[in-house]
Design a protein around this motif. Structure first.
Motif, PDB file in Angstrom:
ATOM      1  N   THR A   7     -14.955 -42.774 -20.955  1.00  0.00           N
ATOM      2  CA  THR A   7     -13.412 -43.306 -21.826  1.00  0.00           C
ATOM      3  C   THR A   7     -13.019 -44.958 -21.475  1.00  0.00           C
ATOM      4  O   THR A   7     -12.532 -45.495 -20.602  1.00  0.00           O
ATOM      5  N   THR A   8     -13.784 -45.552 -22.213  1.00  0.00           N
ATOM      6  CA  THR A   8     -13.361 -47.347 -21.370  1.00  0.00           C
ATOM      7  C   THR A   8     -12.863 -48.328 -22.779  1.00  0.00           C
ATOM      8  O   THR A   8     -13.149 -47.848 -24.224  1.00  0.00           O
ATOM      9  N   VAL A   9     -11.830 -48.950 -22.089  1.00  0.00           N
ATOM     10  CA  VAL A   9     -11.522 -50.253 -23.230  1.00  0.00           C
ATOM     11  C   VAL A   9     -12.483 -51.475 -23.345  1.00  0.00           C
ATOM     12  O   VAL A   9     -11.712 -52.003 -22.083  1.00  0.00           O
ATOM     13  N   GLY A  10     -12.112 -52.274 -24.105  1.00  0.00           N
ATOM     14  CA  GLY A  10     -12.298 -53.777 -23.952  1.00  0.00           C
ATOM     15  C   GLY A  10     -12.628 -54.412 -25.482  1.00  0.00           C
ATOM     16  O   GLY A  10     -12.231 -53.751 -26.297  1.00  0.00           O
ATOM     17  N   THR A  11     -12.930 -55.812 -24.985  1.00  0.00           N
ATOM     18  CA  THR A  11     -13.407 -56.897 -26.676  1.00  0.00           C
ATOM     19  C   THR A  11     -14.924 -57.478 -26.534  1.00  0.00           C
ATOM     20  O   THR A  11     -15.147 -57.848 -25.916  1.00  0.00           O
ATOM     21  N   VAL A  12     -14.736 -57.077 -27.894  1.00  0.00           N
ATOM     22  CA  VAL A  12     -16.013 -58.160 -28.298  1.00  0.00           C
ATOM     23  C   VAL A  12     -15.830 -58.896 -28.599  1.00  0.00           C
ATOM     24  O   VAL A  12     -15.087 -60.202 -28.801  1.00  0.00           O
ATOM     25  N   VAL A  13     -17.211 -59.949 -27.392  1.00  0.00           N
ATOM     26  CA  VAL A  13     -17.323 -60.869 -27.404  1.00  0.00           C
ATOM     27  C   VAL A  13     -18.499 -61.424 -28.028  1.00  0.00           C
ATOM     28  O   VAL A  13     -18.448 -62.580 -28.553  1.00  0.00           O
ATOM     29  N   VAL A  14     -19.511 -60.743 -28.122  1.00  0.00           N
ATOM     30  CA  VAL A  14     -20.546 -61.028 -29.306  1.00  0.00           C
ATOM     31  C   VAL A  14     -21.140 -60.120 -30.273  1.00  0.00           C
ATOM     32  O   VAL A  14     -20.572 -58.581 -30.004  1.00  0.00           O
TER      33      VAL A  14
END
Length: 342
Positions: free
Chosen positions: A80-87
């Motif tokens: 389980t991971t969280v992050g931000t869409v960059v492309v």
């Protein structure tokens, strides 16, 4: 983030062998690979935080009885991971979208909708790491399996883990009269009492679990959220009030070597006479469950009914194996989150 700011390479951790018993860093390999490029319908995510949970150790075995995929040799495990869409090559997930997904143990990930990706409202909780709280699992066990609420006397075994810490707090927020947690050291007892909001706690090394339960809850328990199995489960059955409800979440005492956790003795006639209820469960969160939990979590945080008792590990992917081994060695308390990118 501009395309120019995206690095050409990314680090990730691979499982290269299955641990025979104790997990070591030799079971992993840190590799540097080209930063992936999203294809049609896919997005590139800059990973920010990943969750470290003891369940991952089970997934490293050849086979797992859990309703989730086990880890494959030579590949980067999921988590389980969280992050931000960059492309983005998908209009459902535009650049800047904050997401939860399962392509962890790496700095950058290509993901696509339909493979467990969940959009999140970053403004709802105090920090990105809060979205890795194991609330849906704790909620399901306490509320849906055990129906804990007003006036209950609740025992949470293995209470300083990511699920147990929240299970006790959810029971308390729902009106439980007394919430008791078991753990493995004086420092963790202090953690449960001072940081996790438990009413009482004990170190299971300090004497028979049944004796300690009797001292803290003389009239018995009405709910048990069991993460441990073994003698802690046996003691809870013995000290349960008639009609007590058991939510069976884990078997930590038999997770690494031995079978005590998986094969506790059940006093069957005692359970029948007391009309005890046992419900085992495993949760792989849906988007609806996650959204409902995050909304409840946000409200209770603002009302000071709950806290996010957690341990932050910094250093990114290069320290992931070391951090995970430390977690299995019970060196951390609460939810353990690894920062992947600043």
């Amino acid at each position: 983030m501009s395309a120019e700011a995206i690095p050409t390479t990314s680090r990730e951790l691979r499982l290269v062998s299955r641990p025979a018993d104790r997990l070591t860093q030799e079971n992993f390999e840190l590799v540097e690979v080209p930063t992936p490029t999203p294809g049609d319908g896919e997005v590139l995510v800059r990973n920010e935080w990943m969750f470290l949970g003891s369940v991952y150790r089970d997934l490293m075995n050849e086979e797992t009885a859990l309703p989730i995929p086990n880890y494959e040799i030579g590949k980067t495990p999921w988590c389980t991971t969280v992050g931000t869409v960059v492309v983005s090559n998908n209009e459902e997930l535009p650049v800047g979208t904050f997401v939860l997904h399962y392509e962890g143990w790496r700095e950058w990930a290509v993901v696509s909708p339909g493979f467990g990706v969940k959009k999140l409202d970053r403004s709802l909780l105090p920090g990105a790491e809060y979205y890795l709280a194991n609330g849906p699992t704790a909620w399901r066990g306490i509320v849906e399996m055990a129906g804990a609420g007003e006036g209950d006397v609740v025992f949470v075994s293995g209470a300083t883990g990511a699920v147990g810490t929240l299970a006790g707090q959810i029971a308390k927020a729902r009106g439980a009269k007394l919430v008791i947690g078991s753990t493995g050291s004086k420092e963790k007892v202090d953690f449960l009492l001072n940081e996790a909001g438990f009413d009482a706690a004990f170190d299971y090394h300090d004497g028979p679990v049944l004796d300690q339960l009797r001292a803290l809850a003389p009239d018995g328990i009405t709910v048990c959220f069991d993460n441990v199995g073994g003698d802690q489960f046996e003691a809870a059955v013995e000290h349960a009030q008639p009609g007590a409800r058991f939510a069976l979440c884990g078997a930590l005492s038999g997770q690494i070597g031995g079978t005590d956790g998986d094969h506790p003795r059940l006093a069957l006639m005692r359970a029948i006479a007391k009309q005890l209820t046992f419900r085992g469960f495993a949760t792989f969160d849906t988007e609806e469950q996650l959204a409902a939990w995050n909304q409840t979590f946000s409200t209770w945080l603002k009302e000071d009914k709950i806290s996010f008792a957690h341990t932050v590990v910094k250093g990114g992917v290069p320290v992931a194996a070391e951090a995970f081994i430390a977690l299995l060695d019970k060196k951390y308390a609460g939810t353990v989150v690894l920062q992947l990118n600043d």
